[in-house]
Design an enzyme around this catalytic site. Structure first.
Site, PDB file in Angstrom:
ATOM      1  CG  ASP A 121      -5.590  79.176  24.232  1.00  0.00           C
ATOM      2  OD1 ASP A 121      -4.576  78.684  23.713  1.00  0.00           O
ATOM      3  OD2 ASP A 121      -6.257  80.069  23.695  1.00  0.00           O
ATOM      4  N   GLY A 149       7.183  84.830  13.901  1.00  0.00           N
ATOM      5  CA  GLY A 149       8.121  83.825  14.410  1.00  0.00           C
ATOM      6  C   GLY A 149       9.140  84.321  15.417  1.00  0.00           C
ATOM      7  CB  SER A 150       9.404  87.143  17.799  1.00  0.00           C
ATOM      8  OG  SER A 150       8.293  87.053  18.644  1.00  0.00           O
ATOM      9  CG  ASN A 151       7.064  83.341  21.204  1.00  0.00           C
ATOM     10  OD1 ASN A 151       7.525  83.386  22.335  1.00  0.00           O
ATOM     11  ND2 ASN A 151       6.025  84.082  20.817  1.00  0.00           N
ATOM     12  CG  ASN A 163      -0.329  77.288  22.501  1.00  0.00           C
ATOM     13  OD1 ASN A 163       0.179  77.744  21.466  1.00  0.00           O
ATOM     14  ND2 ASN A 163      -1.395  77.827  23.072  1.00  0.00           N
ATOM     15  CB  THR A 220      -5.554  69.373  26.738  1.00  0.00           C
ATOM     16  OG1 THR A 220      -5.923  70.702  27.111  1.00  0.00           O
ATOM     17  CG2 THR A 220      -4.488  68.849  27.696  1.00  0.00           C
ATOM     18  CG  MET A 263      -2.048  82.545  14.642  1.00  0.00           C
ATOM     19  SD  MET A 263      -2.075  82.701  16.445  1.00  0.00           S
ATOM     20  CE  MET A 263      -3.498  83.745  16.650  1.00  0.00           C
ATOM     21  NE  ARG A 264      -6.258  76.922  10.301  1.00  0.00           N
ATOM     22  CZ  ARG A 264      -7.288  77.559   9.750  1.00  0.00           C
ATOM     23  NH1 ARG A 264      -7.253  78.874   9.618  1.00  0.00           N
ATOM     24  NH2 ARG A 264      -8.346  76.905   9.354  1.00  0.00           N
ATOM     25  CG  LEU A 269      -3.933  72.038  16.121  1.00  0.00           C
ATOM     26  CD1 LEU A 269      -2.619  71.885  16.872  1.00  0.00           C
ATOM     27  CD2 LEU A 269      -3.753  71.686  14.644  1.00  0.00           C
ATOM     28  CB  SER A 328       0.216  80.604  30.169  1.00  0.00           C
ATOM     29  OG  SER A 328      -0.474  81.527  30.977  1.00  0.00           O
ATOM     30  CG  HIS A 342      -2.792  81.845  25.457  1.00  0.00           C
ATOM     31  ND1 HIS A 342      -3.488  81.945  24.274  1.00  0.00           N
ATOM     32  CD2 HIS A 342      -3.487  82.566  26.365  1.00  0.00           C
ATOM     33  CE1 HIS A 342      -4.558  82.690  24.468  1.00  0.00           C
ATOM     34  NE2 HIS A 342      -4.591  83.080  25.726  1.00  0.00           N
TER      35      HIS A 342
HETATM   36  C1  GRF Z   1       2.530  85.609  20.241  1.00  0.00           C
HETATM   37  O1  GRF Z   1       2.027  86.618  21.064  1.00  0.00           O
HETATM   38  C2  GRF Z   1       1.898  84.298  20.603  1.00  0.00           C
HETATM   39  O2  GRF Z   1       1.707  84.107  21.951  1.00  0.00           O
HETATM   40  C3  GRF Z   1       0.598  84.485  19.873  1.00  0.00           C
HETATM   41  O3  GRF Z   1       0.914  85.038  18.647  1.00  0.00           O
HETATM   42  C4  GRF Z   1       2.096  85.796  18.807  1.00  0.00           C
HETATM   43  C5  GRF Z   1       3.083  85.228  17.839  1.00  0.00           C
HETATM   44  O4  GRF Z   1       4.255  85.956  17.828  1.00  0.00           O
HETATM   45  N1  GRF Z   1      -0.418  83.589  20.035  1.00  0.00           N
HETATM   46  P1  GRF Z   1       5.535  85.382  17.088  1.00  0.00           P
HETATM   47  O5  GRF Z   1       5.084  84.852  15.746  1.00  0.00           O
HETATM   48  O6  GRF Z   1       6.144  84.317  17.939  1.00  0.00           O
HETATM   49  O7  GRF Z   1       6.433  86.561  16.936  1.00  0.00           O
END
Ligand code: GRF
Length: 215
Positions: free
Chosen positions: A145, A12-14, A107, A141, A90-91, A93, A136, A109
């Site tokens: 990706d 969950g860093s994003n 999303n 859609t 990571m599913r 859809l 990106s 990616h």
């Molecule tokens: C990120 O690189 C994201 O792009 C990918 O999985 C990673 C998740 O990182 N598909 P986080 O959970 O946001 O730290």
């Protein structure tokens, strides 16, 4: 103010970058909740510690994808979001699920799409010997990706990079472009024209996101 729901599967860093940007006013929106398909996702603890509502919709407890997606949509819709962000979710859809959130699901990616859709992007980039890699943010859609791209950042690949070092460099850029894209969405600045996305009145800012590629 726009309501944001973030879907995660792990660290969950994003997600944390979005929470931080909301807290510091760089995103003019509010995070209505964080939903994970894995109960052990580290991001759930981070979100809860900041007082954000969390929920788990465990895909292993659903007999099939339809049931899982029904439960996931119910959890999302209960939070009445304007925007759904897949932040390391990571599913894959279904088309029906994606259609429900058309033009309001983003999303992140870890590649410069349309290069390297799917998994193991850093390993594949290193194996191909590319000198430039990146990340990106795109609208989701049905084709995985593949949706209209909102923002991208390029990073250089170093001679001594391995998967971990390259992933770490790309991740910093992921946080930056995801925060920018969510911020633009919340300010109604994104215009989708076919497969292209324009950022209204913000061309200079959008260009400033590109990291100069070093030799
Ligand atoms: C990120 O690189 C994201 O792009 C990918 O999985 C990673 C998740 O990182 N598909 P986080 O959970 O946001 O730290």
């Amino acid at each position: 103010m726009k309501r944001i729901v973030i879907l995660i599967s792990g660290r969950g860093s994003n997600m944390a970058a979005i929470l931080d940007a909301v807290r510091t006013g760089r995103i003019d929106g509010q995070v209505a909740g964080v939903i994970s398909n894995r109960s052990e996702a580290g991001g759930l603890t981070t979100a809860a510690a900041q007082g954000v509502a969390t929920a788990v919709v465990d895909h292993t407890l659903s007999p099939n994808r339809d049931d899982f997606e029904r439960a996931l949509a119910a959890a999302i819709d209960a939070l009445s979001p304007d925007l759904v962000v897949l932040a390391g979710f990571m599913r894959v859809l279904s088309a029906a699920f994606v259609a429900r959130y058309e033009h309001r699901m983003l999303n992140i990616h870890p590649s410069l799409l349309p290069m390297y859709p799917g998994l193991d992007t850093h390993r594949r980039a290193l194996a191909d010997g590319v000198k430039v890699h990146g990340c990106s943010v795109h609208f989701v859609t049905p084709e995985v990706d593949h949706g209209p791209i909102v923002a991208q950042a390029a990073v250089s690949v170093h001679d001594d990079d391995d998967e971990a070092s390259l992933a770490a460099r790309v991740l910093e850029s992921e946080h930056r472009i995801l925060v920018a894209a969510v911020g633009w969405f919340c300010e109604d600045l994104l215009v989708i024209e076919g497969h292209r996305v324009r950022v209204k009145d913000q061309v200079t800012d959008a260009e400033a996101l590109l990291v100069p590629v070093l030799p």
